[in-house]
Motif scaffolding. Structure first.
Motif, PDB file in Angstrom:
ATOM      1  N   LYS A 141      26.676 -45.109  25.853  1.00  0.00           N
ATOM      2  CA  LYS A 141      27.827 -43.860  26.496  1.00  0.00           C
ATOM      3  C   LYS A 141      26.608 -43.120  27.208  1.00  0.00           C
ATOM      4  CE  LYS A 141      30.102 -40.796  24.439  1.00  0.00           C
ATOM      5  NZ  LYS A 141      31.157 -39.917  23.507  1.00  0.00           N
TER       6      LYS A 141
ATOM      7  N   THR B 291      32.340 -40.983  32.539  1.00  0.00           N
ATOM      8  CA  THR B 291      31.571 -41.366  31.409  1.00  0.00           C
ATOM      9  C   THR B 291      31.564 -43.017  31.863  1.00  0.00           C
ATOM     10  OG1 THR B 291      32.595 -40.185  30.350  1.00  0.00           O
ATOM     11  CG2 THR B 291      30.932 -41.224  29.170  1.00  0.00           C
ATOM     12  N   ARG B 292      30.254 -42.976  31.144  1.00  0.00           N
ATOM     13  CA  ARG B 292      30.145 -44.598  31.950  1.00  0.00           C
ATOM     14  C   ARG B 292      28.830 -44.827  30.435  1.00  0.00           C
ATOM     15  NH1 ARG B 292      29.918 -45.811  36.671  1.00  0.00           N
ATOM     16  NH2 ARG B 292      30.150 -43.894  38.364  1.00  0.00           N
TER      17      ARG B 292
ATOM     18  N   TYR C 159      27.885 -48.355  29.454  1.00  0.00           N
ATOM     19  CA  TYR C 159      26.583 -50.262  29.244  1.00  0.00           C
ATOM     20  C   TYR C 159      26.667 -50.660  28.116  1.00  0.00           C
ATOM     21  CZ  TYR C 159      25.591 -47.131  33.259  1.00  0.00           C
ATOM     22  OH  TYR C 159      25.400 -46.716  34.326  1.00  0.00           O
TER      23      TYR C 159
ATOM     24  N   LYS D 216      19.746 -44.869  33.356  1.00  0.00           N
ATOM     25  CA  LYS D 216      21.609 -45.844  33.774  1.00  0.00           C
ATOM     26  C   LYS D 216      21.058 -47.343  33.855  1.00  0.00           C
ATOM     27  CE  LYS D 216      23.962 -42.576  36.259  1.00  0.00           C
ATOM     28  NZ  LYS D 216      22.538 -41.553  35.688  1.00  0.00           N
TER      29      LYS D 216
END
Length: 262
Positions: free
Chosen positions: A122, A136-137, A139, A178
């Motif tokens: 996160k 918020t991303r 993966y 990221k």
């Protein structure tokens, strides 16, 4: 200081084995100088927490790194960056990392959480210059042995270089900015180099850098780590499109073996 980040990322390596006695000491503090040619352009501090912290019931070390411009570079463009992570003290896998960057008109605050139950990463980030909050991303982690920058640097110090031969290649998996990275590095044996902390025998490694606009070729970065119990990161030399940059250890204290050098 993103250039410095790229250099450090190139040092992260996922070797087959580590030394049993890890070169990690709580309270360790390292001082570095970043230079370009004859000019000092920055200084940095690498600090390991005085005590272990717990994550998922495991003892971890907390690492904090600061980097600032110095000399003429500080007049032209002020940089004040903070980096850090909480990583397992035994295998250096990350649970949390952060970046707090202030570079001229640019700023970024980022927090990264590694969840091994859900196998996801996160990422929360924000900038004071942006009116709208960033989303918020998440993966997906396809592997459990993915390092962040700080844990990867500690891992690189802990490789059992005695099991490597000149020319051997080592793989790595990392997550930074990221993105997932798959790097290699080539081991170039032992050599003695003159450093700010003395003449020391070192393991010499060359990370294979992915094609980018910063470095001159895939073998542009060379890294030297002391061939002793401390495995200190002594020097990095990077051939860039605008010249050659150096990052050198200038002082240390609370290392696992030996006395302080100030």
């Amino acid at each position: 200081m993103k250039t410095v980040a790229l250099i450090l990322l190139g040092l992260i390596t996922n070797a087959q084995s580590m030394v049993k006695e890890k070169p990690v000491n709580t309270g360790e503090e390292l001082q570095f100088k970043l230079s370009y040619g004859w000019f000092t352009i920055g200084r940095g501090t690498f600090k390991i927490s005085d005590d272990y912290v717990l994550r998922d019931g495991k003892e971890c070390i907390e690492i904090n790194v600061s980097g600032r411009t110095a000399g003429l570079a500080g007049v032209l463009s002020k940089v004040d960056d903070q980096w850090g992570a909480v990583v397992d003290k035994d295998n250096f896998l990350p649970y949390y990392s952060y970046r707090d960057l202030s570079e001229g008109d640019y700023d970024l605050e980022e927090h990264v959480y590694f969840d091994y139950d859900s196998m996801r990463v996160k990422v929360e980030s924000s900038s004071a210059n942006e009116e709208e909050p960033r989303p918020t991303r998440f993966y997906d982690l396809e592997k459990t042995n993915v390092f962040d920058m700080m844990g990867g640097l500690m891992y690189a110090r802990s490789i059992d270089y005695r099991k490597l031969k000149n020319g051997d290649t080592v793989q790595l998996d990392a997550f930074f900015d990221k993105k997932f990275y798959d790097f290699e590095m080539i081991y170039h044996g032992i050599e003695m180099i003159k450093t700010k902390v003395g003449e020391i025998y070192c393991h010499k490694v060359v990370p294979i850098m992915q094609k980018n606009s910063v470095f001159k070729g895939e073998d542009a970065v060379t890294f030297w780590v002391s061939a002793d119990a401390n495995r200190l990161p002594l020097k990095v030399e990077a051939d860039m499109n605008f010249g050659t940059a150096y990052c050198e250890l200038t002082a240390y204290k609370n290392v696992k073996s030996g006395i302080d050098f100030n």
